[in-house]
Scaffold this active site. Sequence first.
Site, PDB file in Angstrom:
ATOM      1  N   ASN A   1     -10.443  -3.071  -6.627  1.00  0.00           N
ATOM      2  CA  ASN A   1      -9.672  -2.058  -7.371  1.00  0.00           C
ATOM      3  C   ASN A   1     -10.304  -1.680  -8.713  1.00  0.00           C
ATOM      4  O   ASN A   1      -9.943  -0.666  -9.307  1.00  0.00           O
ATOM      5  CB  ASN A   1      -8.220  -2.528  -7.610  1.00  0.00           C
ATOM      6  CG  ASN A   1      -7.360  -2.483  -6.366  1.00  0.00           C
ATOM      7  OD1 ASN A   1      -6.409  -3.255  -6.225  1.00  0.00           O
ATOM      8  ND2 ASN A   1      -7.664  -1.591  -5.438  1.00  0.00           N
TER       9      ASN A   1
ATOM     10  N   ASP B   1       0.835  -1.205   0.000  1.00  0.00           N
ATOM     11  CA  ASP B   1       0.000   0.000   0.000  1.00  0.00           C
ATOM     12  C   ASP B   1       0.870   1.255   0.000  1.00  0.00           C
ATOM     13  O   ASP B   1       1.972   1.253   0.541  1.00  0.00           O
ATOM     14  CB  ASP B   1      -0.902  -0.038   1.240  1.00  0.00           C
ATOM     15  CG  ASP B   1      -2.039   0.964   1.158  1.00  0.00           C
ATOM     16  OD1 ASP B   1      -2.308   1.478   0.059  1.00  0.00           O
ATOM     17  OD2 ASP B   1      -2.644   1.229   2.201  1.00  0.00           O
TER      18      ASP B   1
ATOM     19  N   ARG C   1      -5.450  -2.434   8.434  1.00  0.00           N
ATOM     20  CA  ARG C   1      -6.587  -3.214   7.916  1.00  0.00           C
ATOM     21  C   ARG C   1      -6.087  -4.416   7.120  1.00  0.00           C
ATOM     22  O   ARG C   1      -4.972  -4.399   6.603  1.00  0.00           O
ATOM     23  CB  ARG C   1      -7.437  -2.433   6.912  1.00  0.00           C
ATOM     24  CG  ARG C   1      -7.827  -1.085   7.191  1.00  0.00           C
ATOM     25  CD  ARG C   1      -8.832  -0.651   6.111  1.00  0.00           C
ATOM     26  NE  ARG C   1      -8.168   0.165   5.117  1.00  0.00           N
ATOM     27  CZ  ARG C   1      -7.972   1.465   5.251  1.00  0.00           C
ATOM     28  NH1 ARG C   1      -8.384   2.087   6.320  1.00  0.00           N
ATOM     29  NH2 ARG C   1      -7.358   2.137   4.295  1.00  0.00           N
TER      30      ARG C   1
HETATM   31  C1  FPP Z   1      -2.014   0.303  -3.218  1.00  0.00           C
HETATM   32  O1  FPP Z   1      -1.504   1.598  -3.328  1.00  0.00           O
HETATM   33  C2  FPP Z   1      -1.493  -0.517  -4.244  1.00  0.00           C
HETATM   34  C3  FPP Z   1      -2.228  -1.089  -5.228  1.00  0.00           C
HETATM   35  C4  FPP Z   1      -3.682  -0.926  -5.358  1.00  0.00           C
HETATM   36  C5  FPP Z   1      -1.613  -1.908  -6.232  1.00  0.00           C
HETATM   37  C6  FPP Z   1      -0.334  -2.561  -5.816  1.00  0.00           C
HETATM   38  C7  FPP Z   1       0.365  -2.800  -7.034  1.00  0.00           C
HETATM   39  C8  FPP Z   1       1.689  -2.696  -7.247  1.00  0.00           C
HETATM   40  C9  FPP Z   1       2.713  -2.450  -6.221  1.00  0.00           C
HETATM   41  C10 FPP Z   1       2.166  -2.842  -8.613  1.00  0.00           C
HETATM   42  C11 FPP Z   1       1.559  -3.954  -9.383  1.00  0.00           C
HETATM   43  C12 FPP Z   1       2.190  -5.242  -9.099  1.00  0.00           C
HETATM   44  C13 FPP Z   1       2.634  -6.059 -10.055  1.00  0.00           C
HETATM   45  C14 FPP Z   1       3.107  -7.406  -9.685  1.00  0.00           C
HETATM   46  C15 FPP Z   1       2.677  -5.665 -11.451  1.00  0.00           C
HETATM   47  P1  FPP Z   1      -2.554   2.780  -3.400  1.00  0.00           P
HETATM   48  O2  FPP Z   1      -2.649   3.206  -4.811  1.00  0.00           O
HETATM   49  O3  FPP Z   1      -3.836   2.372  -2.782  1.00  0.00           O
HETATM   50  O4  FPP Z   1      -1.831   3.841  -2.539  1.00  0.00           O
HETATM   51  P2  FPP Z   1      -2.532   5.020  -1.718  1.00  0.00           P
HETATM   52  O5  FPP Z   1      -3.364   4.346  -0.653  1.00  0.00           O
HETATM   53  O6  FPP Z   1      -1.362   5.769  -1.174  1.00  0.00           O
HETATM   54  O7  FPP Z   1      -3.337   5.789  -2.700  1.00  0.00           O
END
Ligand code: FPP
Length: 252
Positions: free
Chosen positions: A79, A31, A204
Amino acid sequence: METEARHDALVNRQELIESGNVPRHIAIIMDGNGRWARQKGLTRAEGHRQGVKALKPIVKECAAIGVDVLTVYAFSTENWSRPQNEIDALMALLVEFLRSETEELKAEGVCIRTIGNISGLPELAQRAIQTAMAATAQQTRMVLNLALNYGGRDEIVRAINRWIQDNRSLTDNVLLTAPAMASYLDTAGLPDPDLLIRSSGEMRISNFLLWQLAYAEIYVTETLWPDFDPAELHKAIHAYQQRVRRFGGLRE
Ligand code: FPP
């Protein structure tokens, strides 16, 4: 609850291995990509790009430490509610990651697997996953388990529905058992996670591995995922090694 800054003391890989208590299965909620990008005045897509970059050294370090399974939450069933351009960016990054890293991961002995409803992903992503899985299927050092279009509730419902289908012809009093349930989950055959790591401070579970995390130790760090490096991983494993796990029983 506080995150675990008190475990800030640097520990090295060798010390973690020599403790003889390396988690077999680590699960990570990656995250904070969005917050990392915002802090730097970059787009969310750029945050995710850095998030993918951060993943590779963590995979390699887990393999070097002797972890058997690393499960990472790359895309959840929730997502899909994000803006389409962010979804497209995440799917493109997934395909790029699989295309560019599969050979190196294979050379490291990593077998790529997935959990989640893969049939719900774009065709291109499905094909890249199939290619990466086929290329690494013989590797036995570590499993890199990518949670894609994954939700714990969705997984449980899919598992139960498949169990019902398989048992339809049996008599009325066949009941689902916990071991049978586990064998119908996407994680069938894998040990449950010993350690759940969540970056960027949120306390969470976010619909991740609801069944499998029953007795996992939880470690939350304020570090945003793009900044999560092997030293951060070492801190998390070190914290895990200080925990006393009782699995509902009493301390020895
Ligand atoms: C949460 O950060 C992260 C995600 C929803 C996606 C996680 C994905 C990656 C690290 C890259 C994809 C992985 C591969 C294997 C290609 P957020 O966007 O919710 O962060 P925030 O809460 O700070 O907005």
